[in-house]
Design an enzyme around this catalytic site. Structure first.
Site, PDB file in Angstrom:
ATOM      1  N   TYR A  50       0.840  -1.140  -0.128  1.00  0.00           N
ATOM      2  CA  TYR A  50       0.204   0.091  -0.048  1.00  0.00           C
ATOM      3  C   TYR A  50       0.956   1.270  -0.152  1.00  0.00           C
ATOM      4  O   TYR A  50       1.640   1.455   0.776  1.00  0.00           O
ATOM      5  CB  TYR A  50      -0.826   0.194   1.218  1.00  0.00           C
ATOM      6  N   TYR A 100      -5.323   5.264  -7.311  1.00  0.00           N
ATOM      7  CA  TYR A 100      -5.378   4.970  -5.962  1.00  0.00           C
ATOM      8  C   TYR A 100      -6.981   4.833  -5.680  1.00  0.00           C
ATOM      9  O   TYR A 100      -8.138   5.740  -5.811  1.00  0.00           O
ATOM     10  CB  TYR A 100      -4.879   6.618  -5.216  1.00  0.00           C
TER      11      TYR A 100
END
Lengths: 144, 381
Positions: free
Chosen positions: B285, B335
């Protein structure tokens, strides 16, 4: 609303802290049973689970644990000061007592009044206070 | 639940700064795509797994797609910490028999100004944010910049290390036609010339503002034998919330640089048949580049403080020691709260990535460090 500075919404756990700021005192919770100091304020001691606590005066001194320089775009009320530094202060009483705040050149000065080049992790700071509307925020001045 | 379930379908929309469709349309398109990929229909679905931040509730998803009775549904909190958890919880629900076929998804119009949590603040700040926002620590990038400065101080990391991260993910995006940053090569000079956002972090240390949606389909490993693509096994899954954590402003514990990743990693590796040294590829991430350094350490890929140097020598790039975020990740593909990382993990183990690691058999996928988080170990069947 975005043209206005953000201010804390005092709740039943944080109100004594903010109330003391109006008297230019920096208060920290201390567990009545085991003595652990804690921040941010909350109802239960994580060490002994006591719900009993008192508020004690912090010396108002500490060191810079970390710092950033905030650049635009941010909310309009903060854009007026950007770029400005924000610091995290580690209080002398306990290394886990860390407060986000602003370093200023002198009491009453703006949050962009200290050049980032004058900041360093480990630098000594001392609390000052600034009234904003009905709230008083702790600020920090370099203490050398 | 080790290897008891498998991801048998993945779907996604295009990614863009602004898509002229509702979030609901994006969600059902991605889910329909994932079901088609799995060779299943909406009536096969009886489990739904989503984010608490997901704008599309189960009811709307189910009735748009025409699902029959749904017997399990759940949501996971903490935004970017949830992508692996929504898949992991779906796997738990299938493994325990609460449903047979579960869909996990995320749809987001991040480009819409109203969807940025930090822009939705009232003037009076409630809860933990009252200790940071009034002082001008306003955006997620400001909060992570605090940890980054301290990390650099403690471990001698440099902006060159953060640049390595950005360069690696951009290089992968330039091989991925679906990436927002496809066809946008970046040099080290570009990185260092970009404007500062929250020092020490610059523009290219940040993820992208993206509209889009992704979905995955999870079912039992036995059923996965009949699907068009070989199922990718959910080998291990964990969530993580560390002691004295405070979300995003995790400054108050004994060791603020040791965050939720460490809590998740402990269970994750205890459940696994392999170790960090056995990873072929990773999807970590990356809302912000320093999260890669912290996560490499948290998940035991390197020792404490070695996250920075590990980014040298192209280790994160295709052909390196641990190719990471091979679709471009949050910083250069899209994202979408990390759901694209899960989908790229599946592609790697199917052998269909645009930056394919030869013979990849194992993949770590992680969700956000700095918030209560989650992680998956995926394994080729």
């Amino acid at each position: 609303m975005e043209t206005t500075r953000l201010l804390p919404d005092e709740d039943e756990h944080s109100a004594p802290f903010w109330e003391a700021c109006r008297e230019e005192r920096l208060l920290i919770q201390r567990c009545d049973d085991c003595g652990r100091l804690r921040f941010p304020p909350r109802p239960m001691c994580p060490d002994c689970n006591s719900l009993e606590h008192s508020w004690v005066d912090a010396a108002g001194t500490g060191t810079i644990w970390s710092w950033v320089v905030v650049h635009p775009p941010v909310l309009p009320a903060y854009n007026a000061f950007a770029p400005y530094p924000v610091i995290v202060v580690e209080l002398d009483e306990d290394p886990t007592l860390r407060m986000v705040g602003n370093v200023i050149a002198e009491p009453g000065a703006a949050i962009n009044s200290v050049a980032p080049g004058d900041l360093a992790i480990g630098a000594r700071v001392r609390v000052a206070f600034e009234d904003l509307e009905d709230v008083t925020l702790p600020r920090w001045v370099l203490d050398d | 639940m080790k290897d008891a379930t498998a991801i048998v379908g993945v779907g996604q929309t295009e990614f863009a700064k602004a898509i002229d469709q509702s979030e609901l349309t994006l969600a059902v398109r991605a889910i329909k795509g994932a079901l088609d990929d799995a060779g299943l229909s909406a009536s096969d679905v009886d489990g739904l797994s989503s984010f608490t931040m997901e704008p599309n509730i189960e009811v709307e998803v189910a009735r748009n797609l025409g699902m029959e009775n749904v017997t399990w549904f759940s949501q996971v909190g903490y935004g970017g910490g949830a992508a692996c958890a929504v898949v992991g919880q779906a796997a738990m629900a299938v493994a325990t028999g609460q449903c047979q076929v579960a869909v996990a998804w995320r749809a987001r119009k991040r480009g819409a100004r109203t969807s940025r949590p930090w822009a939705q603040v009232a003037q009076r700040i409630e809860g933990p944010a009252q200790w940071s926002r009034p002082f001008g620590l306003l955006r997620p990038v400001d909060e992570i910049a605090v940890l980054t400065r301290r990390y650099i101080h403690d471990h001698g990391a440099t902006r060159d290390h953060l640049c390595n991260v950005a360069m690696a993910f951009r290089s992968h995006a330039n091989r991925n036609p679906n990436a927002l940053m496809h066809d946008k090569p970046m040099t080290r000079d570009d990185y260092f010339a970009s404007r500062m956002i929250s020092e020490p972090l610059c523009l290219f240390d940040n993820c992208l503002e993206t509209d889009g949606a992704l979905a995955v389909v999870v079912t039992g490993t036995d059923r996965a034998a009949d699907t068009p693509h070989p199922g990718v096994l959910v080998h291990a899954y964990a969530q993580g919330l560390n002691a004295q954590h405070q979300t995003m402003t995790n400054f108050h514990g004994e060791d603020p640089l040791r965050g939720p990743a460490w809590a998740a990693a402990d269970l994750l590796w205890r459940r696994a048949d392999f170790t960090p040294a056995d990873l072929d590829v990773a999807q970590i991430y990356d809302a912000f580049s320093p999260l890669i350094l912290l996560s490499l350490e948290g998940y035991g890929i390197v020792e404490r403080g070695e996250g920075g140097p590990f980014t040298d020598d192209g280790n994160l790039e295709l052909g390196g020691a641990l190719p990471t975020n091979t679709s471009g990740g949050g910083m250069s593909e899209a994202y979408v709260h990390g759901m694209n990382l899960v989908v790229e993990g599946v592609r790697q183990l199917r052998g269909t990535s645009t930056s394919q690691v030869d013979g990849a058999r194992t993949c770590l996928v992680t969700s956000g460090e700095g918030v209560p988080t989650s992680a998956l170990l995926l394994k080729a069947a």
